[in-house]
Design an enzyme around this catalytic site. Structure first.
Site, PDB file in Angstrom:
ATOM      1  NE  ARG A   3      60.669  29.962  10.904  1.00  0.00           N
ATOM      2  CZ  ARG A   3      62.029  30.302  11.535  1.00  0.00           C
ATOM      3  NH1 ARG A   3      62.829  30.766  10.513  1.00  0.00           N
ATOM      4  NH2 ARG A   3      61.412  31.475  11.985  1.00  0.00           N
ATOM      5  CD  GLU A  36      63.027  25.845  13.924  1.00  0.00           C
ATOM      6  OE1 GLU A  36      63.463  27.017  13.893  1.00  0.00           O
ATOM      7  OE2 GLU A  36      61.530  25.813  13.868  1.00  0.00           O
TER       8      GLU A  36
HETATM    9  N1  LUZ Z   1      57.507  30.468  16.719  1.00  0.00           N
HETATM   10  C1  LUZ Z   1      57.054  31.762  15.965  1.00  0.00           C
HETATM   11  C2  LUZ Z   1      57.888  30.022  15.588  1.00  0.00           C
HETATM   12  O1  LUZ Z   1      56.015  32.184  16.580  1.00  0.00           O
HETATM   13  N2  LUZ Z   1      57.402  32.701  14.541  1.00  0.00           N
HETATM   14  C3  LUZ Z   1      58.274  31.930  14.080  1.00  0.00           C
HETATM   15  O2  LUZ Z   1      58.754  32.694  13.062  1.00  0.00           O
HETATM   16  C4  LUZ Z   1      58.714  30.694  14.933  1.00  0.00           C
HETATM   17  N3  LUZ Z   1      59.968  29.879  13.739  1.00  0.00           N
HETATM   18  C5  LUZ Z   1      59.958  29.108  14.041  1.00  0.00           C
HETATM   19  C6  LUZ Z   1      59.417  28.151  14.922  1.00  0.00           C
HETATM   20  N4  LUZ Z   1      58.439  28.421  16.035  1.00  0.00           N
HETATM   21 MO1  MOS Z   2      59.092  25.338  17.124  1.00  0.00          MO
HETATM   22  S1  MOS Z   2      58.339  24.403  15.661  1.00  0.00           S
HETATM   23  O1  MOS Z   2      60.775  26.328  17.256  1.00  0.00           O
HETATM   24  O2  MOS Z   2      57.782  25.089  18.986  1.00  0.00           O
END
Ligand code: LUZ
Ligand code: MOS
Length: 760
Positions: A310, A714
């Protein structure tokens, strides 16, 4: 018809009257034992000996367990299988559980803790990215995205900037610390009540640890007192340890982490370093950029590879960069494994690219908003990974922001203030937002729900997401209530339970309502079709199916104007043996990202917006206050605008905390010296800007999710970064913008003061 957009929080009354039951606030089953991990006191060491002979004779101590007592596989990793539940021969971070003590009461465990003797052979730990670079300590994982030829394009640029910029960690300061209760049932079955964002992960990891099967474990989560990503992975280790204790004692076992232990020993937001080279023309248009991104992953992989992805996929920010090369890697250090935290790599990316925009503006003596606008994505321009950016609202957000903040006169006022004040300066900072929504791992983009109607006309809804204060339950209740034309008080949203809804994705990535709300809607629609058939019968066959509609707790026939109550219809369906329940499933269409090639469409849609902050800095102390904040945020067609605004306000404040206050300091041995709230400062009520204007923009979008809404958890975290650029701007006014101020993150008062002294 849209659900009522301003409906109140379904548990609001419980919360404000203190009647809400969080985990471990209800009486525990008789004979429940308590589990206490023995945390490693070294960041890197061989374990030579664990001796607990003395401990077993302490009254109240039931047993002590180590890796030798794990009946299944000693492994809690999910992306990489590199993290033992209890280590065999070495510890890799301070706070790593080495053994667990199980007691009848907490006091016995506290006494016992100091009597467990572990002999270590300590090594010098690696704590920072810098040290990891020196010792070449990286995880065996790299990521790259590339488009065209940045090296060649640099030759044609009027200006080049090269720099390294860094940022620190952030503690998930949820009100509810880590906790779990495991209750053994008959037939080797376990109930696990965990404060987790990932019930299914706990089910599968505990089954692996205990050597039993998923069917033998039920994970149930009613709600969390906050999580922010800190319970996406971190709850798993404690649930596994408590389950191990329950397995060996045959008794219910609970664990509750103290605030200080939670702050010291659990992983955080990834500290990072962005090394970049950027080339631009005399107007400030970026022609080429190269990035080397490094995060501090801590001791084990945890979610670091996904966080890195990300980071990579957001480094372009809101801007089209024709020639770009991105390389990324994860430092392996002796910190607690760093983990998910609201934004999940994107804040690190946005801090970097927005910093670059500010530097370009300073260099060319141009307005930073203008630099943002000339670089902003235009409709259908592709991101570095190839996805075309659609339904853009980047330039529009910035223009609206200028308008809402009276930008021209605001700048004038600040200029005047700065001219007339010697020891106080004000500054303006802006950020622009384009945030992709979807898990970047395609398989996680699925949700499901189970809906039951009772004969008295009330409804039970189970879905795969975990309620953690973000009000996924209110939104999903609204979706279902709306579909059946019912008051929201007719709906009960149940706990998240792996037996009612299985194979759940973590409640994360701002997708919970998109995925599980869509599934709940489909389930409600399925039952509704059956109810409509039954309704036509009750209208004596004289009503067309298409003329039946649900409203105000009743079912009407458009032609005749006749109506029956929802409970009459539900009851009649039951007596006619019609199924009043439905399970449904949703998967996000049209996404897919090829990690190897660095190309694809990782995101279903984007969220857009912009923010502006005004700060006032005291030049003698470096202390500052955010005076004004303006935010423009496009949230599609919101299901509940009030919830969205609450999320935007909270995320802004949390982002500002990371950017300017929250600082974690380790000593040379890796001890966290900021593990309590007198040292680790998060923003509080008094840090809230006096002027705090959030405008949400409603848009009907093709690329949006359930009922046209967009995820909101987020993205708005990024808005808080505007504060750091406002601080730079204020500091630069000291020298009439002749000297640049560069703030790394977090820009605490000490760092601000240091930058002020450099201006003289
Ligand atoms: N958790 C995950 C996440 O496993 N993959 C993701 O792309 C993600 N993005 C935001 C928050 N948690
Ligand atoms: Mo969150 S960083 O979408 O657990």
């Amino acid at each position: 018809m849209k659900p009522e957009s301003n409906i109140t929080h379904i548990d609001g009354e419980l919360h404000v009257t203190g009647k809400t039951k969080y985990l471990l606030e209800s009486p525990m089953p008789q004979g429940t034992l308590v589990m206490q991990p023995v945390f490693s006191t070294y960041a890197s060491a061989d374990i030579l000996l664990i001796n607990y002979d003395e401990v077993l004779s302490i009254p109240g101590v039931v047993t002590v367990l180590t890796h030798k007592d794990i009946p299944g596989i000693n492994q809690i990793g999910v992306i990489e299988f590199d993290e033992p539940l209890l280590p065999e021969d070495k510890v890799s971070y301070i706070g790593q559980p080495v053994a667990i003590i199980v007691c009848t009461n907490k006091e016995s465990c506290t006494t016992a803790l100091s009597k467990v003797k572990i002999k270590y052979n300590p090594h010098t730990p690696i704590l920072t990215i810098k040290e990891a670079e020196k010792q070449n300590s990286f995880f065996d994982y790299k990521q790259e995205v590339k488009r065209d030829n940045p090296d060649k394009a640099f030759e044609k640029c009027d200006h080049i900037i090269e720099e390294e910029i860094t940022g620190g960690a952030q503690d998930h300061l949820y009100l509810e610390t880590q906790r779990v209760l495991v209750v053994p049932d008959e037939g080797n079955h376990y109930f696990i009540y965990s404060a987790t964002q990932s019930p299914t992960e706990i089910q599968s990891v505990v089954s692996r640890i205990l050597g039993i099967k998923s069917k033998d474990i039920t994970v149930d989560v009613k709600r969390l007192g906050g999580a922010f990503g800190g319970k996406e992975r971190k709850a798993t280790i404690f649930a596994s340890l408590a389950a191990l204790a329950s397995y060996h004692t045959g008794k219910p076992v609970y664990f509750i982490m103290s605030r200080q232990d939670d702050m010291k020993y659990t992983g955080k937001r990834h500290p990072f370093k962005t090394k970049y080279k950027v080339g631009f023309d005399k107007n400030g248009k970026i022609l080429a950029a190269k990035f080397q991104l490094t995060t501090n992953g801590g001791a084990y992989t945890d979610l670091s590879t996904a966080v890195l992805e990300r980071f990579v996929l957001n480094i372009d920010g809101s801007y089209f960069i024709p020639n770009i090369g991105i390389k990324a890697r994860i430092a392996k250090t002796n910190l607690p494994p760093n983990t998910a935290f609201r934004g999940f790599g994107a804040p690190q990316a946005f801090f970097s690219i927005e910093h670059i925009i500010e530097r370009i503006a300073f260099k060319l003596k141009k307005d930073p908003i203008e630099i943002r606008i000339i670089n902003a994505y235009k409709e259908e321009q592709p991101a570095p990974y190839g996805q075309k950016i659609k339904e853009t609202f980047i330039i529009e957000s910035l223009e609206k922001l200028k308008n809402n903040s009276n930008y021209t006169s605001l700048k004038k006022d600040i200029e005047n203030f700065n001219k007339t004040h010697k020891f106080e300066k004000k500054g303006i900072g802006v950020v622009s937002l384009k945030f992709g929504i979807s898990f970047t791992s395609k398989f996680l983009n699925q949700g499901s729900a189970l809906v039951w109607i009772y004969t008295d006309g009330t409804v039970s809804v189970s879905h795969g997401a975990v309620e953690m204060g973000q009000e996924v339950n209110t939104k999903i209740a609204q979706i279902v209530a709306n579909e059946f034309g019912l008051d929201i008080t007719r709906i009960r949203v149940e706990s998240t339970n792996t037996k009612r809804v299985a194979n759940t994705s973590p409640t994360a990535a701002s997708t919970a309502v998109d995925l599980n709300g869509s599934a709940a809607l489909k389930a409600a629609q399925k039952i509704k079709q059956r109810l409509i058939s039954q309704a036509t019968k009750l209208f004596n066959g004289k009503c067309n199916k298409n003329d039946v509609y649900f409203q105000n707790n009743k079912i009407f026939c458009k032609q005749s104007g006749k109506s029956i109550t929802f409970e009459e219809l539900a009851s009649s369906a039951y007596f006619n043996r019609i199924n009043l329940g439905a399970q449904e499933f949703y998967r996000t269409p049209g996404i897919g990202f090829d990690r190897e090639k660095g190309k694809g469409n990782p995101f279903y849609y984007y969220v857009y917006g912009a923010a502006l902050s005004v700060v006032k800095v005291d030049l003698l102390t470096g202390m500052y206050k955010v005076e004004k904040t303006y935010i423009v945020h496009e949230d599609g067609n919101p299901i509940n605008n009030h919830i969205d605004i609450g999320q935007i306000q909270g995320a802004y404040i949390q982002g500002m905390g990371w950017a300017t206050m929250e600082e974690i300091i380790y000593d040379n041995n890796g001890n966290n010296l900021a593990a309590n709230t007198s040292v680790y400062k998060i923003p509080t009520y008094s840090d809230t800007p006096e002027v705090f204007e959030v405008e949400t923009i409603k848009k009907n979008r093709k690329f949006a999710s359930v009922l046209g809404s967009k995820g909101v958890g987020e993205p708005p975290f990024i808005y808080g970064l505007s504060v750091i650029y406002a601080l730079q701007n204020a500091i630069e006014s000291i020298s009439n913008y002749k000297k640049e101020a560069i703030l790394h993150l977090p820009a605490t008062p000490e760092k601000v003061l240091l930058e002020i002294t450099k201006q003289k």
